[in-house]
Design a protein around this motif. Structure first.
Motif, PDB file in Angstrom:
ATOM      1  N   HIS A 152      36.918  14.863   8.790  1.00  0.00           N
ATOM      2  CA  HIS A 152      35.612  14.873   8.135  1.00  0.00           C
ATOM      3  C   HIS A 152      35.725  14.393   6.706  1.00  0.00           C
ATOM      4  N   HIS A 200      32.014  20.158  11.473  1.00  0.00           N
ATOM      5  CA  HIS A 200      31.343  19.121  10.682  1.00  0.00           C
ATOM      6  C   HIS A 200      32.201  17.868  10.631  1.00  0.00           C
ATOM      7  N   HIS A 215      35.961  14.863  -0.821  1.00  0.00           N
ATOM      8  CA  HIS A 215      37.267  14.912  -0.167  1.00  0.00           C
ATOM      9  C   HIS A 215      37.146  14.374   1.251  1.00  0.00           C
ATOM     10  N   MET A 217      39.229  14.861   5.190  1.00  0.00           N
ATOM     11  CA  MET A 217      40.069  15.862   5.859  1.00  0.00           C
ATOM     12  C   MET A 217      40.703  15.292   7.116  1.00  0.00           C
ATOM     13  N   TYR A 256      44.545  21.245  -0.205  1.00  0.00           N
ATOM     14  CA  TYR A 256      43.937  20.022  -0.727  1.00  0.00           C
ATOM     15  C   TYR A 256      44.947  19.381  -1.670  1.00  0.00           C
ATOM     16  N   GLU A 266      42.097  16.932   2.304  1.00  0.00           N
ATOM     17  CA  GLU A 266      42.282  18.261   2.877  1.00  0.00           C
ATOM     18  C   GLU A 266      43.141  18.092   4.130  1.00  0.00           C
TER      19      GLU A 266
HETATM   20 FE   FE2 Z   1      36.672  19.962   4.142  1.00  0.00          FE
END
Ligand code: FE2
Length: 300
Positions: A152, A200, A215, A217, A256, A266
């Motif tokens: 994500h 998400h 960020h 991920m 992170y 992340e």
């Molecule tokens: Fe995240």
């Protein structure tokens, strides 16, 4: 028909070699061993030909997010929706589609200026992942439903309500969670799922960000692999933006770290899977169950 996944990212880097070293040596992604005429390099994490395109540029920033649609007709519908809502959208050339390993794509900007590339028909070559650091697999698929995308990302969206309408009404994202981050006043983060079980695939933050992304991920299959990535990041003297912690809304247990040029990555495990058809949006006043102590560079 709804967007299927956040499929790929295009990233501009002032030092492509440093980004590739970070992507392979710290994140454990595979050098896709492709280089295009414009000097881009490619990182893969599964049987997709690449998930991250690292392009030489004058700035370090996110260039574009590739959003996948299940079929050509779904893609055509999405393009028509964006156009009929008054947004400029341009279908890319065959050459540019081939560069992205997609059958076709179209480029638009969301109401906050973030570039999205809507595409369908990824060309897969099924080369298995051979992670240079021994990562067994990145979590990108779900056996019942297929592709869940690379992971994500969180995009800056000062006009968060207009941007949310763009992603939900025109592209088919569903709201998963609305977070009021503690101590951040009226700021909000809208987490949204595509038509796959990842809690998400894309989120919007109601503020600016100079790198065009808050960020990104990627997810691995065990806690040990997060720990091993922590060790590699420490050995490579990478800046930790946040300590190990677990998020409330998607249950991700993650760290992170900052990529060369400053984009936050992340790196997590144990992300929540939902049923996108029946998920009821939550509203959260907490971001974390524990951990995720932030350390912004240059801020004491
Ligand atoms: Fe995240």
């Amino acid at each position: 028909m709804a967007v299927a996944a956040s499929g790929y990212l295009r990233i501009s880097a002032t030092d492509v070699d440093a980004w590739m070293d970070f992507g392979t040596g710290v994140l454990g992604l595979m050098d896709a061993a492709r280089e295009d005429a414009d000097g881009a390099r490619f990182l893969r994490m599964d049987d997709h030909p690449f998930r991250f395109m690292i392009e030489p540029g004058d700035a370090d920033r996110l260039l574009a997010t590739g959003l996948e649609f299940p079929t050509e007709s779904d893609w055509l519908q999405a393009v028509a929706s964006v156009k009929s809502a008054g947004h400029a959208i341009e279908v890319g050339s065959a050459h540019e589609a081939a560069r992205r390993c997609v059958s076709a794509f179209a480029t638009a900007e969301d109401p906050c200026g973030n570039t999205v590339e809507l595409y369908w028909g990824r060309h897969l070559d099924y080369v298995p992942l051979a992670s240079p650091t021994g990562v067994r697999e990145f979590v990108t698929t779900y056996r019942q439903t297929g592709d869940m995308g690379f992971g994500h990302l969180v995009l800056p969206a000062p006009d968060i309500d207009a941007a949310t309408t763009f992603y939900t009404e025109l592209l088919g994202f569903g709201v998963s969670d609305i977070l009021h981050p503690p101590g951040m006043g009226p700021m909000r983060i809208h987490f949204m799922h595509a038509n796959n079980p990842r809690q998400h695939s894309l989120a919007l933050f109601s503020g600016e960000h100079p790198l065009g992304v808050v960020h990104m991920m990627v997810e691995v299959g065990s806690m040990d692999e997060v720990g091993l990535a922590m060790d590699r990041a420490k050995a490579a003297d990478v800046h930790f933006l946040a300590t190990l912690g677990r998020h409330v809304n998607d249950n991700m247990c993650s760290i992170y770290i900052l990529a060369p040029g400053g984009i936050a990555v992340e790196y997590g495990y144990d992300g929540l899977l939902i049923d996108p058809e029946t998920h009821v949006a939550t509203v959260s006043d907490e971001g974390d169950l524990w951990g995720h102590e932030y350390n912004f560079p240059g801020v004491n």
